[in-house]
Design a protein around this motif. Structure first.
Motif, mmCIF file in Angstrom:
data_model
loop_
_atom_site.group_PDB
_atom_site.id
_atom_site.type_symbol
_atom_site.label_atom_id
_atom_site.label_comp_id
_atom_site.label_asym_id
_atom_site.label_seq_id
_atom_site.Cartn_x
_atom_site.Cartn_y
_atom_site.Cartn_z
ATOM 1 N N ASN A 370 0.725 -1.338 -0.070
ATOM 2 C CA ASN A 370 0.040 -0.019 -0.153
ATOM 3 C C ASN A 370 1.078 1.367 0.210
ATOM 4 O O ASN A 370 0.393 2.309 -0.391
ATOM 5 N N TYR A 371 2.033 1.282 0.686
ATOM 6 C CA TYR A 371 2.869 2.362 0.499
ATOM 7 C C TYR A 371 3.497 2.737 -0.499
ATOM 8 O O TYR A 371 3.941 3.858 -0.740
ATOM 9 N N THR A 372 3.431 1.892 -1.521
ATOM 10 C CA THR A 372 3.810 2.317 -2.971
ATOM 11 C C THR A 372 2.732 3.026 -3.708
ATOM 12 O O THR A 372 2.968 3.652 -4.875
ATOM 13 N N SER A 373 1.652 3.483 -3.244
ATOM 14 C CA SER A 373 0.622 4.135 -3.934
ATOM 15 C C SER A 373 0.158 5.454 -3.038
ATOM 16 O O SER A 373 -0.087 5.487 -1.844
ATOM 17 N N ASP A 374 0.213 6.272 -3.801
ATOM 18 C CA ASP A 374 -0.178 7.731 -3.379
ATOM 19 C C ASP A 374 -1.924 7.977 -3.065
ATOM 20 O O ASP A 374 -2.262 8.556 -2.655
ATOM 21 N N GLU A 375 -2.527 6.758 -3.657
ATOM 22 C CA GLU A 375 -3.977 6.944 -3.557
ATOM 23 C C GLU A 375 -4.654 6.239 -2.314
ATOM 24 O O GLU A 375 -5.743 6.470 -1.854
ATOM 25 N N ILE A 376 -3.580 5.325 -1.594
ATOM 26 C CA ILE A 376 -4.145 4.656 -0.381
ATOM 27 C C ILE A 376 -3.822 5.469 0.899
ATOM 28 O O ILE A 376 -2.648 5.816 1.111
ATOM 29 N N SER A 377 -4.938 5.583 1.660
ATOM 30 C CA SER A 377 -4.367 6.531 2.689
ATOM 31 C C SER A 377 -4.567 5.870 4.003
ATOM 32 O O SER A 377 -4.219 6.339 5.178
ATOM 33 N N GLY A 378 -4.531 4.615 4.249
ATOM 34 C CA GLY A 378 -4.453 3.749 5.403
ATOM 35 C C GLY A 378 -4.849 2.500 5.189
ATOM 36 O O GLY A 378 -5.515 1.838 4.148
ATOM 37 N N SER A 379 -5.269 1.772 6.327
ATOM 38 C CA SER A 379 -5.549 0.459 6.456
ATOM 39 C C SER A 379 -6.421 0.160 7.711
ATOM 40 O O SER A 379 -6.197 0.912 8.681
#
Length: 520
Positions: A370-379
């Motif tokens: 997920n850290y490779t994406s600027d679209e994902i803000s969390g889990s």
């Protein structure tokens, strides 16, 4: 020339109206440095139905319930989380005092029975969460009147008061969302919570219309005949019923308290591309749109919700619904709202039929991906007890990833005005090798009169770049409870440091830094 100027003005206005993405992580000056996002939503679901997570038993005393919940928060804080989703309405019942619905049987052992000695669980949980700088999101089950094959239902339960609102299906009593009064009733329940409690968010999971039960029919034909004018098929009508419910609740929340967030955690697959060209490159079931009648993609696209958290409960090598292609699809389809990924920590088990889940590595791989994406803000992790039990070291894995504290992501469509900076920062050496830090509030807190909810204290060694975007420089996120000081115990007597502090408002907008203070 005038047309070009007009075009420029339009572009500027649109740019101001469009929420900007929160930067995921600072830029690295070294290819060997592992950097983490400064802002990240890190949450866990706390399920109460059937005593899944809390309270662990129906027979716990009020004191034991409180002790158990604070232990949950302390454990999650140690893991590195910063929010909880607590199920406060499991089956048209309540885990809170200010409700028209009866007390939950999973709280006290009998539906309608109040805690003894009396206390308000949700008020207690909110206070304890906020004391630890956690957001508290009230999680409500949307469709369940009664749990499957419920034996004991109190006389004042809604299924007894309004039996015409319900459809028997799969052993449950489920709301008939085609009835306008049903939707109004649920909306008022939500507004009551927002009005009465200091919640940070309202949350629904994946239960709208029911998952299919073989050999049974959800019998709302008479309701469709009465209210389905303008719809050629019952499926489109059902989707519209849920669309109206979500849209109206969203508006009602914003009108009551602008800062309260509203989000949904749907089944991971909206639709498969083989069925709909807009769908994901997956081959799994697609109940969300076709059976639950929840057009979750639409809600995010139109901004009716503040975040969407699809339950991507699949491994990277799942044969029909692999993790990464589904996540990539949601990156393209979450509209201009936050995207959080729901992770299935409950699947981590040494005896799992799927090899991928026989270690905690699968969850670690997903979060790092997920850290490779600027679209994902969390889990968000389901569920709490599996983190508490640290199945196969899953909490250890996460605490290693969440090694630095994280601010929560901002929501500029709700509030983009930061508070003013703290002033008169001072730092003194303490006798026990620590540093005593103090500061003052600005004379004027903010332009929008929003209160300061917390402070972020940063520390840098002498000669180090003053970089507020790297979370490793955060000493602590300090709740504003009126004591404008902090003791930093993790410094060396032999080193000199620079300190700065910032302020955060309710929606985590951060002020500019205070004055720098050099500690020799």
């Amino acid at each position: 020339m005038k047309s070009r100027l007009l075009l420029l003005i339009v572009i500027v206005i649109l740019g101001q109206c469009t929420p900007k993405s929160t930067p995921k992580r600072p830029k690295s000056s070294s290819s060997n440095e592992v950097l983490y996002p400064k802002r990240e939503f890190r949450a866990a679901w706390v399920a109460t139905i059937e005593n899944i997570d809390w309270p662990s038993r129906k027979t716990l005393s009020s004191e034991q319930q409180q002790q158990e919940f604070t232990q949950i928060l302390d454990s999650h804080k140690k893991t590195g989380l910063n929010a909880v989703f607590v199920q406060v309405r499991a089956a048209s019942d309540a885990f809170y005092a200010r409700s028209t619905e009866p007390w939950s049987e999973w709280l006290t052992g009998a539906q309608g029975k109040a805690p003894e000695p009396f206390y308000d669980p949700m008020r207690f949980m909110i206070e304890e969460a906020h004391n630890r700088n956690f957001e508290f999101h009230a999680w409500l089950n949307l469709n369940r009147g009664t749990q499957k094959n419920a034996k004991s239902v109190s006389k004042d339960h809604i299924t007894k008061q309004k039996p015409e609102w319900f459809v028997s299906y799969g052993g449950y009593q489920l709301y008939n969302f085609g009835i306008p009064a049903v939707r109004e009733y649920i909306q008022e329940l939500v507004v009551n919570i927002v009005r009465t409690y200091d919640v940070d968010g309202i949350h629904f999971d994946d239960y709208f219309y029911p998952y299919l039960v073989a050999g049974e029919t959800f019998n709302d034909a008479a309701t469709y005949k009465k209210f389905g004018r303008g719809f050629n098929n019952i499926g489109d009508w059902r989707r519209q019923n849920i669309n109206l419910l979500i849209k109206d609740i969203s508006k009602a929340i914003s009108e009551e308290k602008k800062w309260v967030k509203f989000g949904i955690s749907p089944f991971g697959v909206w639709r498969n591309a083989s069925t709909d060209k807009l769908g994901s490159p997956t081959e799994g079931g697609q109940p969300s749109y076709d059976n639950l009648y929840a057009d979750t993609r639409k809600w995010a696209k139109f901004g009716w919700i503040d975040y969407i958290a699809p339950q991507v409960y699949f491994s990277f090598d799942h044969p029909k619904v692999p993790y990464l292609p589904l996540v990539n699809w949601w990156e393209e389809n979450h509209g201009n709202r936050h995207l959080y990924i729901g992770h299935s920590v409950y699947k981590v088990d040494k005896d799992s039929p799927e090899k991928s889940w026989r270690s905690a590595g699968q969850i670690g791989k997903q979060v790092r991906s997920n850290y490779t994406s600027d679209e994902i803000s969390g889990s968000i992790f389901y569920s709490t007890k599996h983190l508490i039990n640290n199945n196969l070291g899953i909490s250890d894995t996460l605490s290693n990833i969440y090694k630095y504290q994280a601010l929560l992501p901002t929501m500029p469509w709700k509030d983009a005005i930061p508070p003013n900076s703290p002033v008169e920062l001072e730092v003194k050496r303490a006798d026990n090798s620590g540093a005593f830090v103090s500061w003052k509030l600005p004379i004027r807190i903010s332009r929008d009169k929003d209160e300061i909810r917390s402070f972020v204290l940063y520390r840098f060694e002498e000669g180090e770049e003053i970089n507020l975007e790297n979370p490793r420089n955060i000493v602590s996120i300090i709740r504003n409870v009126g004591l404008l000081n902090f003791v930093d115990r993790n410094i060396s007597k032999k080193k000199s440091y620079f300190y700065v502090i910032t302020a955060l408002d309710r929606l985590h907008n951060e002020s500019s830094p205070s004055n720098q203070f050099f500690l020799k």
